[in-house]
Design an enzyme around this catalytic site. Structure first.
Site, PDB file in Angstrom:
ATOM      1  N   GLY A   1       0.822  -1.201   0.000  1.00 42.31           N
ATOM      2  CA  GLY A   1       0.000   0.000   0.000  1.00 42.31           C
ATOM      3  C   GLY A   1       0.852   1.245   0.000  1.00 42.31           C
ATOM      4  O   GLY A   1       2.077   1.196  -0.167  1.00 42.31           O
ATOM      5  N   GLY A   2       0.188   2.403   0.187  1.00 37.54           N
ATOM      6  CA  GLY A   2       0.913   3.656   0.146  1.00 37.54           C
ATOM      7  C   GLY A   2       1.809   3.872   1.340  1.00 37.54           C
ATOM      8  O   GLY A   2       2.789   4.629   1.266  1.00 37.54           O
ATOM      9  N   MET A   3       1.521   3.199   2.463  1.00 44.51           N
ATOM     10  CA  MET A   3       2.280   3.438   3.683  1.00 44.51           C
ATOM     11  C   MET A   3       3.097   2.234   4.118  1.00 44.51           C
ATOM     12  O   MET A   3       4.115   2.388   4.791  1.00 44.51           O
ATOM     13  CB  MET A   3       1.316   3.825   4.811  1.00 44.51           C
ATOM     14  CG  MET A   3       2.000   4.304   6.080  1.00 44.51           C
ATOM     15  SD  MET A   3       0.831   4.901   7.317  1.00 44.51           S
ATOM     16  CE  MET A   3      -0.008   3.387   7.757  1.00 44.51           C
ATOM     17  N   ALA A   4       2.678   1.027   3.736  1.00 42.99           N
ATOM     18  CA  ALA A   4       3.358  -0.157   4.265  1.00 42.99           C
ATOM     19  C   ALA A   4       3.230  -1.325   3.293  1.00 42.99           C
ATOM     20  O   ALA A   4       2.415  -1.303   2.360  1.00 42.99           O
ATOM     21  CB  ALA A   4       2.769  -0.539   5.618  1.00 42.99           C
ATOM     22  N   THR A   5       4.050  -2.346   3.526  1.00 38.62           N
ATOM     23  CA  THR A   5       3.990  -3.600   2.785  1.00 38.62           C
ATOM     24  C   THR A   5       3.658  -4.723   3.766  1.00 38.62           C
ATOM     25  O   THR A   5       4.187  -4.744   4.888  1.00 38.62           O
ATOM     26  CB  THR A   5       5.337  -3.903   2.102  1.00 38.62           C
ATOM     27  OG1 THR A   5       5.662  -2.835   1.219  1.00 38.62           O
ATOM     28  CG2 THR A   5       5.274  -5.211   1.318  1.00 38.62           C
TER      29      THR A   5
ATOM     30  N   LYS B   1       2.886  -6.192   8.877  1.00 38.94           N
ATOM     31  CA  LYS B   1       2.803  -4.955   8.092  1.00 38.94           C
ATOM     32  C   LYS B   1       4.027  -4.106   8.441  1.00 38.94           C
ATOM     33  O   LYS B   1       4.165  -3.627   9.559  1.00 38.94           O
ATOM     34  CB  LYS B   1       1.517  -4.198   8.419  1.00 38.94           C
ATOM     35  CG  LYS B   1       1.307  -2.937   7.578  1.00 38.94           C
ATOM     36  CD  LYS B   1       0.173  -2.081   8.112  1.00 38.94           C
ATOM     37  CE  LYS B   1      -1.152  -2.765   7.944  1.00 38.94           C
ATOM     38  NZ  LYS B   1      -2.270  -1.823   8.330  1.00 38.94           N
TER      39      LYS B   1
ATOM     40  N   ASP C   1     -12.257   4.554   7.636  1.00 39.77           N
ATOM     41  CA  ASP C   1     -11.765   4.140   6.323  1.00 39.77           C
ATOM     42  C   ASP C   1     -12.367   2.784   5.937  1.00 39.77           C
ATOM     43  O   ASP C   1     -11.656   1.881   5.490  1.00 39.77           O
ATOM     44  CB  ASP C   1     -10.239   4.070   6.314  1.00 39.77           C
ATOM     45  CG  ASP C   1      -9.668   4.067   4.892  1.00 39.77           C
ATOM     46  OD1 ASP C   1     -10.389   4.494   3.967  1.00 39.77           O
ATOM     47  OD2 ASP C   1      -8.515   3.635   4.708  1.00 39.77           O
TER      48      ASP C   1
END
Length: 609
Positions: free
Chosen positions: A19-23, A39, A132
Site C-alpha cells: 500500500g501507500g504506507m506499508a507492505t 505490516k 476508512d
C-alpha cells in the site's frame, strides 16, 4: 526477502500486498510457531506514520470480536523500522470476492453487510470510529468469517471531533458528506460507508460519480443516491430501504452506529433469505455456490414477473424486469424471445389506442360544434332575411367530422345582428365574426380586420394582467462549508442551503466560514436566470511558535522545520499535528497538538540537550 528475520522473532516468507504506507508480508512467528501477517512501514516514514502504527495497535488490541482482525504485536526493527503483527487471514479482500461473485445477489450482500455491521458495532461500542471502511479493508477468510482490518486512521470519538479539510484521510467514494464538508466524523460516518459498499455490491458501482474528486464530492454533498430497486430490478424492498437510510446525507437520518445497524441488517436477511445464522453459514462455506443458487432463483422470479406484465400489456415495465433477468443470464434465449415480442404487442396496442382516440376526438369535435354554435334565440318583432350575397350556413352535422371548421365559419345573420343587448337575457357564446361583413342594422359593427374575440368574454373585456416577474435562482456549492449572505442577510448554511431565489438586479453575495478567508462577489441576475457558483474557500493557516532546546532539530509532522531556536513562527493547516525535536545525545521530544485555523499557539518541547 525470504528468510529475513524481523526483530529477531518474525521470519518473513513472501509479500502479500503493498500500500501507500506499508507492505504486508506472510511471516512465521518463531516464538509461538504460528503464521502471521506482518505490516512493515515503508522506509523514510515520518513520525506521524509511526504514530498511526502505534495507534492502530492500541485501538485494535482493545477490540475482541470474531469479525475484527486481531493485532498480536507492535514493534520496531533496527533495519526495517516500525511494524505491526496481526493474524493471517487465508482468503481475499471483499473487493476481490465481489469481482468473482459479480453480480452479487442481494441476499449475499445483506449477509456480508450484517457481518461488517457486527464488527463496527464492537468498535463503536468502545468509542472507536474506523473512518476508512472500504472493500479493500475487509477480509473474507475461506469458510468465514469476515474480518474488518486497517484501523490505521481510526479515532476515538470522544477525543477527536474535527479534522481540517486538507488533512482528511480516507477513500473519497466511501466518505460521508459531513467528512467531506468539515472533516467531522461519528459512528454514523462508518454506517454511510457500509451503505456505499452494499450499494456497490448490488449494482457494481458506487452511488455517486463524477469527473474527478471535485465532481464526486459535489455529488455526495448535493444529491441523493438512486434507489436500488430502480437500478437492479428484483432487489428486495427491505434491503433497498435500509441502504437508502444508510446513505442519507444528514447523519441524523442514518442508523446511529454499527450497534443499531447490525440488528436491522439481521432482520433484512431474515425477511429476504431465511434464518440469518444459517444463511451466513451457507454463504461463507461456499460463496460461489450460494450466489449461483440465489441468482438462479432471482432469474426465475424476474422471468415470471416479466411474463405476467406482458400478459397485462405493461410492456415498459416488462422490459425493465426482463432486462434485469438478462443481466443475470445474458445468454438466456427465453428472455431474448420475450423481449422481441414486447415491441410487436406494443405496436398493436398503440394502433388500437390511436383508432379509439380518433373516434373519441371526432365525437368531441361534433359535440363542441353543437355547444359552441347554439340555436339563436327567437326575436318576435324582428325578421331579417339573409343577405343575398352570402351563402347559407351549413348545418352542424355536415361539419361534425371536421373539428377545426366550426371554429371559423361565418355565423348566421341572426347571430350577427345583436340589435339589443341591454335588458335581454345573457347572450350565448358566439364565434368570432372577423371574416364577415358588417350589416346595416348592427349596433356595434366590427371591422373586417379586427382580431377574433375571445370566447370566454365580451369584446370589451379588459386585457389579462401581466405575468409576474420570474425570480432568478442562485445555485451555490461551497467547500468546506459557509454561511450564505445575500445583501447582508443570512440565507443559511451550506450544504443545507443549495439554492437561493433572487429578484432580478444586482446583489452582493458573501460566503463566511470563521476558519476560512471570506469570499465576496457582486452578482447581476436577470428574471428567470439560473446562476451557479462553486467556491472552494481557502482555509486559514494556524500560527505555531515552537520553543525547543537550543541546537535541536525541529520537525512538524516529520518534516524538518529548522534548528532551534527557530527564527520565527511556523504556519500549519487547521487540525492535528505532531511537533517533535531531536536533541543531540538525548531522547526525542514530542508533542501532539490540535490547532485552529487563524489562531496562534505556543508549543514548548522541554528537555536537556
Amino acid at each position: 526477502m525470504t528468510g529475513e528475520l524481523l526483530a529477531g522473532r518474525y521470519q518473513l516468507e513472501q509479500e502479500l500486498g503493498r500500500g501507500g504506507m506499508a507492505t504486508v508480508f506472510l511471516a512465521t512467528d518463531l516464538r509461538l510457531a504460528r503464521r502471521v501477517a506482518v505490516k512493515v512501514m515503508h522506509p523514510g516514514g515520518d513520525e506521524s506514520r509511526t504514530e498511526r502504527f502505534r495507534r492502530e495497535a492500541e485501538l485494535v488490541a482493545s477490540l475482541k470480536h470474531p469479525n475484527v482482525l486481531e493485532i498480536h504485536d507492535f514493534g520496531e526493527d533496527a533495519a526495517r523500522g516500525p511494524f505491526l503483527v496481526c493474524e493471517w487471514v487465508q482468503g481475499e479482500s471483499l473487493r476481490e470476492l465481489a469481482r468473482r461473485l459479480s453480480p452479487v445477489p442481494p441476499e449475499a450482500a445483506a449477509v456480508l453487510g450484517w457481518a461488517l455491521a457486527e464488527a463496527l458495532g464492537e468498535a463503536h461500542a468502545r468509542g472507536v470510529v474506523h473512518r476508512d471502511v472500504k472493500p479493500e479493508n475487509v477480509l473474507v477468510a475461506r469458510g468465514g468469517p469476515l474480518k474488518l482490518a486497517d484501523f490505521g486512521i481510526a479515532a476515538l470519538a470522544d477525543q477527536e471531533r474535527l479534522t481540517s479539510t486538507g488533512a482528511i484521510t480516507g477513500s473519497l467514494p466511501y466518505m460521508a458528506p459531513e467528512r467531506i464538508d468539515t472533516g467531522a466524523f461519528s459512528p454514523a460516518s462508518d454506517v454511510y460507508a457500509v451503505g456505499v459498499m452494499l450499494f456497490e455490491l448490488c449494482t457494481g458501482t458506487t452511488p455517486h460519480g463524477g469527473k474527478g474528486a471535485a465532481h464526486l464530492a459535489a455529488s455526495v454533498m448535493t444529491k441523493d443516491a438512486p434507489p436500488l430497486t430502480e437500478l437492479v430490478p428484483g432487489t428486495p424492498e427491505p434491503l433497498s430501504t435500509l441502504v437508502a437510510r444508510c446513505l442519507a446525507r444528514d447523519s441524523r437520518d442514518r442508523p446511529a452506529s454499527g450497534e443499531v445497524l447490525a440488528p436491522l441488517l439481521e432482520e433484512v436477511v431474515g425477511r429476504i433469505a431465511g434464518s440469518p445464522a444459517e444463511e451466513s453459514r451457507a454463504f461463507f462455506q461456499d460463496p460461489l455456490g450460494y450466489s449461483a443458487r440465489r441468482r438462479e432463483a432471482r432469474f426465475q422470479q424476474l422471468l415470471s414477473e416479466g411474463r405476467a406484465l406482458l400478459a397485462k400489456g405493461q410492456g415498459a415495465r416488462a422490459a425493465k424486469v426482463l432486462n434485469g433477468a438478462l443481466a443475470l443470464q445474458p445468454d438466456s434465449p427465453e428472455v431474448v424471445a420475450l423481449l422481441r415480442e414486447r415491441p410487436q404487442a406494443g405496436r398493436r396496442k398503440v394502433l388500437a389506442l390511436g383508432v379509439a382516440l380518433a373516434v373519441v376526438l371526432g365525437g368531441l369535435a361534433w359535440g363542441a360544434s353543437r355547444w359552441l354554435t347554439p340555436e339563436p334565440a327567437p326575436l318576435p318583432s324582428v325578421q331579417v332575411e339573409p343577405a343575398p350575397q352570402e351563402a347559407k350556413r351549413p348545418e352542424p352535422e355536415a361539419v361534425a367530422v371536421q373539428a377545426p371548421e366550426p371554429q371559423v365559419e361565418t355565423p348566421s345573420p341572426v347571430a350577427r345582428l345583436e340589435p339589443v343587448r341591454e335588458g335581454s337575457r345573457p347572450e350565448p357564446k358566439k364565434k368570432s365574426s372577423g371574416s364577415a361583413r358588417p350589416s346595416a342594422p348592427r349596433a356595434a359593427p366590427v371591422p373586417s380586420s379586427a382580431p377574433e374575440a375571445p370566447r370566454s368574454g365580451s369584446p370589451t373585456e379588459a386585457p389579462p394582467p401581466a405575468e409576474p416577474v420570474k425570480p432568478a435562482t442562485l445555485k451555490v456549492t461551497v467547500r468546506p462549508w459557509a454561511e450564505v449572505f445575500v445583501d447582508g442577510k443570512s440565507r443559511g448554511y451550506t450544504p443545507r442551503v443549495r439554492e437561493v431565489s433572487l429578484s432580478p438586479g444586482e446583489h452582493r453575495l458573501r460566503l463566511v466560514n470563521p476558519l476560512c478567508d471570506t469570499v465576496e462577489e457582486v452578482l447581476q441576475v436577470s428574471a428567470g436566470e439560473t446562476v451557479t457558483r462553486e467556491v472552494a474557500l481557502q482555509v486559514r493557516k494556524a500560527e505555531v511558535h515552537i520553543a525547543a532546546p537550543s541546537g535541536a532539530r525541529v520537525f512538524i509532522d516529520g518534516v524538518e522545520a529548522g534548528v532551534a531556536p527557530l527564527s520565527g513562527s511556523q504556519y500549519v493547516e487547521h487540525g492535528r499535528h505532531v511537533i517533535s525535536a531531536r536533541v543531540p545525545g538525548g531522547p526525542p521530544l514530542r508533542r501532539e497538538v490540535e490547532v485552529v485555523a487563524g489562531t496562534r499557539i505556543e508549543v514548548v518541547l522541554e528537555g536537556t540537550p
